[in-house]
Design an enzyme around this catalytic site. Structure first.
Site, short mmCIF file in Angstrom:
data_model
loop_
_atom_site.label_atom_id
_atom_site.label_comp_id
_atom_site.label_asym_id
_atom_site.label_seq_id
_atom_site.Cartn_x
_atom_site.Cartn_y
_atom_site.Cartn_z
N HIS A 94 39.66 55.46 56.72
CA HIS A 94 40.15 54.13 55.89
C HIS A 94 40.81 53.43 56.48
CE1 HIS A 94 39.56 56.60 52.15
NE2 HIS A 94 39.85 57.72 53.02
N ALA A 101 29.05 65.68 51.63
CA ALA A 101 29.84 66.17 52.48
C ALA A 101 30.62 65.21 53.67
CB ALA A 101 29.01 67.12 53.49
N SER A 126 24.54 58.58 52.06
CA SER A 126 24.10 57.17 51.08
C SER A 126 23.84 56.09 52.25
CB SER A 126 25.09 56.72 50.09
OG SER A 126 26.44 56.62 50.87
N ASP A 139 30.33 53.15 57.93
CA ASP A 139 29.06 54.18 57.67
C ASP A 139 27.62 53.58 58.07
OD1 ASP A 139 31.17 55.96 57.08
OD2 ASP A 139 30.47 56.03 54.80
N TYR A 181 39.46 56.62 45.32
CA TYR A 181 39.25 55.81 46.85
C TYR A 181 39.64 54.32 46.41
CZ TYR A 181 36.36 54.14 50.69
OH TYR A 181 35.92 53.52 51.78
#
Length: 390
Positions: free
Chosen positions: A40, A129, A134, A178, A230
């Site tokens: 984060h 998971a 994505s 990511d 989120y």
């Protein structure tokens, strides 16, 4: 390319031909990721340290020039979905197809003449998971289209466009980590990424050579980044930065944290969020220093500290993740923490090679005793980022 990767590429290519009646122009793969430390922090312009998994999204793709986009996934099943590229619009699609279609939309919005494609996908990245399934899907499609249409985009640019696809087209407020990990990681390394300027350093991370292993424990508790919790935390971080008069929480020095917190007033939630982000950025820098100095085992306590901060300050853990961490450490692990966005997903466990069976057994028995779903445990091996495989 490993034998299993080659077999996966051949299988996806063969299925493409069954679906579309001709061989694909090529096959590409993009990995999921594990984040070693730095959670984060990416949407706070901070530091992260992911590495790529051997688990990948594989795409067989052919170029089209008639404005038609056809999509199919072995993981979802069903019929081929056909879309018109001119009709693609943000948040118009709530299906899995939003991820690859969003990439086409983002490329076209950025001025790249993508005129359609036939796409068939299959992924070994566990969905839900916390391992960026994505992002792998987005990046593999972006790379394929980059190659097929000769766009000349670099890995970090593909990551940016993939992130935009997820932020705007899908509607999930994810940071840049990511997609960058999937596009840019190197085998045998962790990626030290500054999410403000996207500068990168590949940090050697070969645990096997040092007699250690990093386990991923998938709790089987699913999560979704597009859900409200989120977004609430991201908004809280932005509020904290505004109250402190900085562009992002990355600009709050760790040494000045104690002086900064009282300036947030009586908003205890914002104080917790700020404390996590500032201390987590500091932990990333400490881990980089330890790995570069060859003191890899010393990162264990920092993983544990990071989990406590995510659990108590950011409040994104869950009973299953806490049980993994507590049980693994009690069973002799060097360190453990949740990884990914939270609210479920996976934890990572750093262990001596000889302790893998005992730690794994302890976690599985603890889950059984608690009445939780049996977790999936596997070794995380730092692997290559997105590439053409056929």
């Amino acid at each position: 390319m490993s034998e299993s990767s080659a077999a996966a590429a051949e299988a996806v290519a063969a299925r493409f031909e069954e679906l579309y009646g001709s061989a694909p122009d090529g096959v590409w793969a993009a990995p999921g990721r594990v984040n070693l430390i730095g959670e984060h922090t990416d949407y706070n312009d901070g530091f992260v340290m992911p590495f790529a998994l051997p688990h990948t999204a594989v795409a067989a793709v052919s170029r089209r020039d008639d404005g038609v986009l056809r999509l199919h996934s072995d993981d979802i099943g069903g019929r081929v979905v056909e879309l018109a590229v001119d009709d693609l619009a943000p948040e118009s699609d709530k299906r899995w197809t939003a991820y690859p279609a969003g990439v086409v939309w983002a490329l076209r919005e950025a001025g790249h003449a993508v005129t359609g494609a036939d796409v068939h996908l299959a992924s070994s990245v566990p969905a839900g998971a916390g391992l960026s399934s994505s992002a792998a899907l987005e990046v593999v499609v972006a790379l394929a289209l980059n190659d097929l249409f000769g766009l000349g985009l670099r890995g970090w640019q593909l990551a940016r466009l993939s992130q935009r696809a997820e932020n705007v087209y899908v509607g999930a407020p994810v940071g840049i980590m990511d997609q960058t990990a999937s596009a840019c990681c190197e085998a045998g390394h962790a990626l030290f990424l500054d999410t403000r300027d996207l500068s990168q350093r590949q940090i050697p991370f070969d645990l096997a050579a040092e007699g250690m292993r990093l386990l991923v424990v998938d709790t089987q508790v699913k999560h979704s980044h597009s859900e409200g919790e989120y977004g609430k935390r991201r908004e809280g971080c932005e509020k904290g930065a505004a109250l402190l008069g900085v562009d992002a929480l990355r600009d709050v020095p760790y040494e000045e944290l104690d002086a900064a917190l009282p300036r947030l007033g009586d908003d205890e939630e914002v104080r917790r969020l700020v404390r996590h982000v500032v201390t987590e950025d500091h932990r990333v820098e400490q881990v980089v220093s330890l790995l570069e100095s060859g003191d890899t085992r010393a990162i264990g306590p920092l993983l544990i500290e990071g989990h406590a901060s995510l659990r108590d300050d950011f409040r994104v853990s869950c009973p299953e993740l806490d049980l993994v961490v507590d049980t693994a450490v009690s069973a002799g692990a060097l360190g453990a923490r949740m990884t990914g966005g939270g609210f479920g997903g996976s934890a990572i466990v750093l262990v001596e090679e000889g302790d893998v069976p005992a730690v794994t057994k302890a976690v599985e028995e603890a889950f059984a005793a608690a009445g939780f779903t049996t977790p999936r445990v596997f070794e995380a091996v730092p692997s290559a980022g997105a590439r053409r495989v056929r």
